[in-house]
Design an enzyme around this catalytic site. Structure first.
Site, PDB file in Angstrom:
ATOM      1  N   GLU A 148      -4.253  -6.148   0.896  1.00  8.48           N
ATOM      2  CA  GLU A 148      -2.796  -5.949   0.887  1.00  8.48           C
ATOM      3  C   GLU A 148      -2.513  -4.906  -0.175  1.00  8.48           C
ATOM      4  O   GLU A 148      -2.565  -5.207  -1.371  1.00  8.48           O
ATOM      5  CB  GLU A 148      -2.087  -7.268   0.544  1.00  8.48           C
ATOM      6  CG  GLU A 148      -2.210  -8.345   1.594  1.00  8.48           C
ATOM      7  CD  GLU A 148      -1.441  -8.013   2.854  1.00  8.48           C
ATOM      8  OE1 GLU A 148      -0.663  -7.041   2.862  1.00  8.48           O
ATOM      9  OE2 GLU A 148      -1.629  -8.725   3.853  1.00  8.48           O
TER      10      GLU A 148
ATOM     11  N   CYS B 193       5.572  -4.026  -3.055  1.00  7.43           N
ATOM     12  CA  CYS B 193       4.712  -3.144  -2.265  1.00  7.43           C
ATOM     13  C   CYS B 193       5.379  -2.632  -1.003  1.00  7.43           C
ATOM     14  O   CYS B 193       5.168  -1.515  -0.582  1.00  7.43           O
ATOM     15  CB  CYS B 193       3.455  -3.913  -1.888  1.00  7.43           C
ATOM     16  SG  CYS B 193       3.840  -5.494  -1.144  1.00  7.43           S
TER      17      CYS B 193
ATOM     18  N   GLU C 214      -1.589 -11.376   6.136  1.00 12.03           N
ATOM     19  CA  GLU C 214      -1.348 -12.678   5.525  1.00 12.03           C
ATOM     20  C   GLU C 214      -0.229 -13.358   6.307  1.00 12.03           C
ATOM     21  O   GLU C 214       0.539 -12.713   7.021  1.00 12.03           O
ATOM     22  CB  GLU C 214      -0.965 -12.503   4.052  1.00 12.03           C
ATOM     23  CG  GLU C 214      -2.126 -11.901   3.268  1.00 12.03           C
ATOM     24  CD  GLU C 214      -2.006 -11.997   1.762  1.00 12.03           C
ATOM     25  OE1 GLU C 214      -0.978 -11.560   1.221  1.00 12.03           O
ATOM     26  OE2 GLU C 214      -2.951 -12.502   1.125  1.00 12.03           O
TER      27      GLU C 214
HETATM   28  P1  NAD Z   1      -4.132  -3.065  -9.245  1.00 15.43           P
HETATM   29  O1  NAD Z   1      -4.767  -2.431  -8.081  1.00 15.43           O
HETATM   30  O2  NAD Z   1      -4.185  -2.367 -10.542  1.00 15.43           O
HETATM   31  O3  NAD Z   1      -4.795  -4.498  -9.514  1.00 15.43           O
HETATM   32  C1  NAD Z   1      -4.781  -5.519  -8.545  1.00 15.43           C
HETATM   33  C2  NAD Z   1      -5.825  -6.549  -8.886  1.00 15.43           C
HETATM   34  O4  NAD Z   1      -7.124  -6.010  -8.641  1.00 15.43           O
HETATM   35  C3  NAD Z   1      -5.828  -7.004 -10.358  1.00 15.43           C
HETATM   36  O5  NAD Z   1      -6.059  -8.386 -10.403  1.00 15.43           O
HETATM   37  C4  NAD Z   1      -6.998  -6.233 -10.937  1.00 15.43           C
HETATM   38  O6  NAD Z   1      -7.569  -6.859 -12.062  1.00 15.43           O
HETATM   39  C5  NAD Z   1      -7.952  -6.231  -9.771  1.00 15.43           C
HETATM   40  N1  NAD Z   1      -8.951  -5.164  -9.778  1.00 15.43           N
HETATM   41  C6  NAD Z   1      -8.853  -3.917 -10.311  1.00 15.43           C
HETATM   42  N2  NAD Z   1      -9.995  -3.235 -10.093  1.00 15.43           N
HETATM   43  C7  NAD Z   1     -10.843  -4.053  -9.431  1.00 15.43           C
HETATM   44  C8  NAD Z   1     -12.163  -3.914  -8.916  1.00 15.43           C
HETATM   45  N3  NAD Z   1     -12.867  -2.788  -9.058  1.00 15.43           N
HETATM   46  N4  NAD Z   1     -12.725  -4.958  -8.268  1.00 15.43           N
HETATM   47  C9  NAD Z   1     -12.015  -6.103  -8.087  1.00 15.43           C
HETATM   48  N5  NAD Z   1     -10.767  -6.293  -8.559  1.00 15.43           N
HETATM   49  C10 NAD Z   1     -10.179  -5.282  -9.214  1.00 15.43           C
HETATM   50  O7  NAD Z   1      -2.649  -3.394  -8.781  1.00 15.43           O
HETATM   51  P2  NAD Z   1      -1.429  -3.878  -9.675  1.00 15.43           P
HETATM   52  O8  NAD Z   1      -1.054  -2.729 -10.568  1.00 15.43           O
HETATM   53  O9  NAD Z   1      -1.731  -5.197 -10.258  1.00 15.43           O
HETATM   54  O10 NAD Z   1      -0.298  -4.092  -8.555  1.00 15.43           O
HETATM   55  C11 NAD Z   1       0.472  -3.070  -8.045  1.00 15.43           C
HETATM   56  C12 NAD Z   1      -0.082  -2.574  -6.735  1.00 15.43           C
HETATM   57  O11 NAD Z   1      -0.255  -3.653  -5.841  1.00 15.43           O
HETATM   58  C13 NAD Z   1       0.850  -1.617  -6.027  1.00 15.43           C
HETATM   59  O12 NAD Z   1       0.132  -0.549  -5.469  1.00 15.43           O
HETATM   60  C14 NAD Z   1       1.461  -2.452  -4.936  1.00 15.43           C
HETATM   61  O13 NAD Z   1       1.931  -1.741  -3.831  1.00 15.43           O
HETATM   62  C15 NAD Z   1       0.346  -3.355  -4.588  1.00 15.43           C
HETATM   63  N6  NAD Z   1       0.840  -4.586  -3.971  1.00 15.43           N
HETATM   64  C16 NAD Z   1       0.626  -4.798  -2.628  1.00 15.43           C
HETATM   65  C17 NAD Z   1       1.113  -5.933  -2.007  1.00 15.43           C
HETATM   66  C18 NAD Z   1       0.896  -6.196  -0.540  1.00 15.43           C
HETATM   67  O14 NAD Z   1       1.006  -7.337  -0.130  1.00 15.43           O
HETATM   68  N7  NAD Z   1       0.598  -5.208   0.281  1.00 15.43           N
HETATM   69  C19 NAD Z   1       1.826  -6.868  -2.761  1.00 15.43           C
HETATM   70  C20 NAD Z   1       2.026  -6.632  -4.117  1.00 15.43           C
HETATM   71  C21 NAD Z   1       1.519  -5.484  -4.704  1.00 15.43           C
END
Ligand code: NAD
Length: 487
Positions: free
Chosen positions: A249, A283, A461
């Site tokens: 997502e 998002c 989801e």
């Molecule tokens: P992020 O990508 O920085 O982090 C998301 C999660 O991934 C965190 O828990 C982080 O620790 C983990 N992570 C980071 N690198 C990783 C790796 N290499 N391996 C495994 N896990 C790793 O995102 P964020 O800044 O927390 O959230 C904002 C982003 O999330 C925005 O781009 C937003 O659009 C997206 N988002 C999408 C949805 C959806 O349902 N489509 C919902 C909410 C947020």
């Protein structure tokens, strides 16, 4: 510290600390105060979570589905009974105003647990008549699922992953975002209290490195991540090389299309919800608002009038509409994009910088900002900002707006406002987006599948669809006659 948990992790039915893991803080975005200090999981902690999940999953998968469902519904009631405390915790961790967290976070999580709790006992499989012999299928759990969350809807994301996973008989290890680590621990408490066996739902803390270790662990069958597109690519690479099931997502830059016959105030409401709810940190936000040229000035006037009424302030005051952004890096990123919009030549209609809230001089507040006369090539129209920044673009014809709406790597969501029912369905059918609304925006009832096309995601989801992403089908051929062989 206002929200210090008993320990960092919840593993095997109880709180567990990993004092040697890297320390990190949760900050209250309105003040910058440290509200909790946690430790990231070290390798021993990760192994402990894997081993208890393995044991817990066996017990849980052998529990009748009706009983699993009953337990999940009980967990939903526990979240509801504690909604205020959970909402206050979420507000402290994310900065989102209580006005929102009271209705959109633990409440959505409870709806999700209830929905999949109800679904659990209804899941059946196929009988396939082969003329004498027959086959049947069994829907089986995957095993240990890893959930990884973003920081914008922490407990909601945890529930949206845990509820279908547990309904199908899996165990889950959930890693919240390191920015908002607290509420998932409360979900773990609620699930245990409701009767979920120890080890079935575990919370492990840490940043991306901990996430990556979980994703590549050989005992893990499935990974579901909510996060940015770059993170999604990394996780997909790891999951691919280890052949794990995967749900992603990810981010978006979704179009909200307002045709000339749109109901003006409803369209303005939708644009507000699609850009300023949760300070724009959603998002699926409709951040590219395409407005028919004939509606544009009326739309901008009404939007500016109504945006001026937004109350920014104390997130714990229920009268506040808009709280701070989640973190200083996010504030800097969003302010950077506002400057980019100005230099790119977009017309600033309102907002345009940091907001100064007298009682919270250290808060990471941003004014709700609207740019008009935005063109498709501007960075503010192409890149995900994840803050309260709306780009308004003009259009003249239906074909033109469809082509422009689709001209992006993202494909998470889209909305159309028109009173012409045929046009509404015709346009939606041509938009490359996984989650769409007609005369509404950003409503995500659990009954409706949610997810993205193109770079915005893989899998869905919620809804019945999620069951397919947390289970696997076993086919069983049953011979009713003799077995023929060539010799
Ligand atoms: P992020 O990508 O920085 O982090 C998301 C999660 O991934 C965190 O828990 C982080 O620790 C983990 N992570 C980071 N690198 C990783 C790796 N290499 N391996 C495994 N896990 C790793 O995102 P964020 O800044 O927390 O959230 C904002 C982003 O999330 C925005 O781009 C937003 O659009 C997206 N988002 C999408 C949805 C959806 O349902 N489509 C919902 C909410 C947020």
């Amino acid at each position: 510290m206002r929200a210090q948990p008993r320990a960092s992790h919840f593993i095997g039915g109880g709180y567990v600390e990993s004092p040697n893991g890297a320390a990190f803080d949760s900050l209250y975005p309105a003040t910058g105060d440290v509200i909790a200090r946690l430790h990231a999981a070290d390798d021993l902690t990760i192994e402990a979570a894997i081993s208890t999940a393995r044991e817990g999953q066996k017990i849980w998968a052998a529990t009748p589905a009706a009983e699993r469902g009953r337990i999940l519904r009980r967990a939903a009631e526990i979240l509801r009974a504690n909604n205020r405390a959970l909402s206050e915790l979420e507000t402290l961790d994310t900065g989102k105003p209580l006005q929102e967290t009271l209705i959109a976070d633990a409440a959505s999580g409870a709806d999700c647990l209830e929905y999949f709790g109800n679904l659990a006992a209804t899941l059946t499989s196929e009988h396939i008549d082969l003329g004498g012999s027959f086959a049947y299928t069994r829907r089986e759990p995957l095993g240990i699922c890893v959930g990884i969350g973003a920081w914008n809807y922490p407990i909601q994301i945890a529930c949206w992953k845990a509820a279908p996973a547990l309904a199908c008989g899996n165990a889950m290890i959930f890693k919240p975002s390191e920015v908002t680590p607290l509420s998932a621990l409360k979900l773990a408490e609620a699930l245990l209290e409701a009767g979920v066996p120890a080890g079935v739902f575990n919370v492990v803390q840490g940043a991306g490195d901990v996430g990556a270790k979980l994703v590549s662990h050989p005992a893990v069958a499935k990974v579901s991540v909510t996060g940015s597109v770059p993170t999604g690519r990394k996780v997909a690479g790891l999951a691919g090389s280890n052949l794990k099931h995967l749900t992603l997502e990810l981010g978006g830059k979704s179009p909200l299309i307002l045709f000339e016959d749109a109901h003006l105030d409803n369209a303005v409401s939708a644009a507000i919800n699609a850009n300023f709810y949760s300070s724009g940190q959603i998002c699926s936000n409709g951040t590219r608002v395409f407005v028919h040229r004939s509606l544009k000035e009326a739309f901008l006037t009404r939007l500016a009038e109504r945006t001026a009424n937004a109350v920014l302030g104390d997130p714990l005051d229920e009268a506040t509409n808009i709280g701070p952004l989640v973190s200083k890096p996010q504030l800097d990123k969003v302010l950077g994009y506002i400057e980019i919009g100005k230099t790119e030549g977009a017309r600033l209609v309102c907002g345009g910088g940091a907001a100064h809230v007298a009682a919270f001089p250290q808060g990471w507040f941003v004014q709700p900002t609207v740019f008009a006369d935005v063109t498709d090539d501007m960075r503010i129209a192409r890149e995900e900002i994840f803050g309260p920044v709306m780009s308004v673009l003009d259009f003249d014809s239906e074909d033109e707006v469809i082509a422009r709406a689709n001209a992006t790597e993202f494909g998470l969501a889209a909305g159309v406002f028109t009173r012409d029912i045929q046009r509404a369905h015709r346009v939606i059918a041509q938009l490359a987006a996984g989650t769409c609304w007609i005369n509404a925006y950003n409503l995500t009832p659990i009954e409706m599948p949610f997810g993205g096309m193109k770079s915005s995601g893989i899998g869905r989801e919620n809804g019945h669809t999620a069951i397919g992403h947390y289970s696997q089908v076993k086919s069983v051929y049953v011979e009713m006659g003799d077995v023929a062989a060539a010799f």
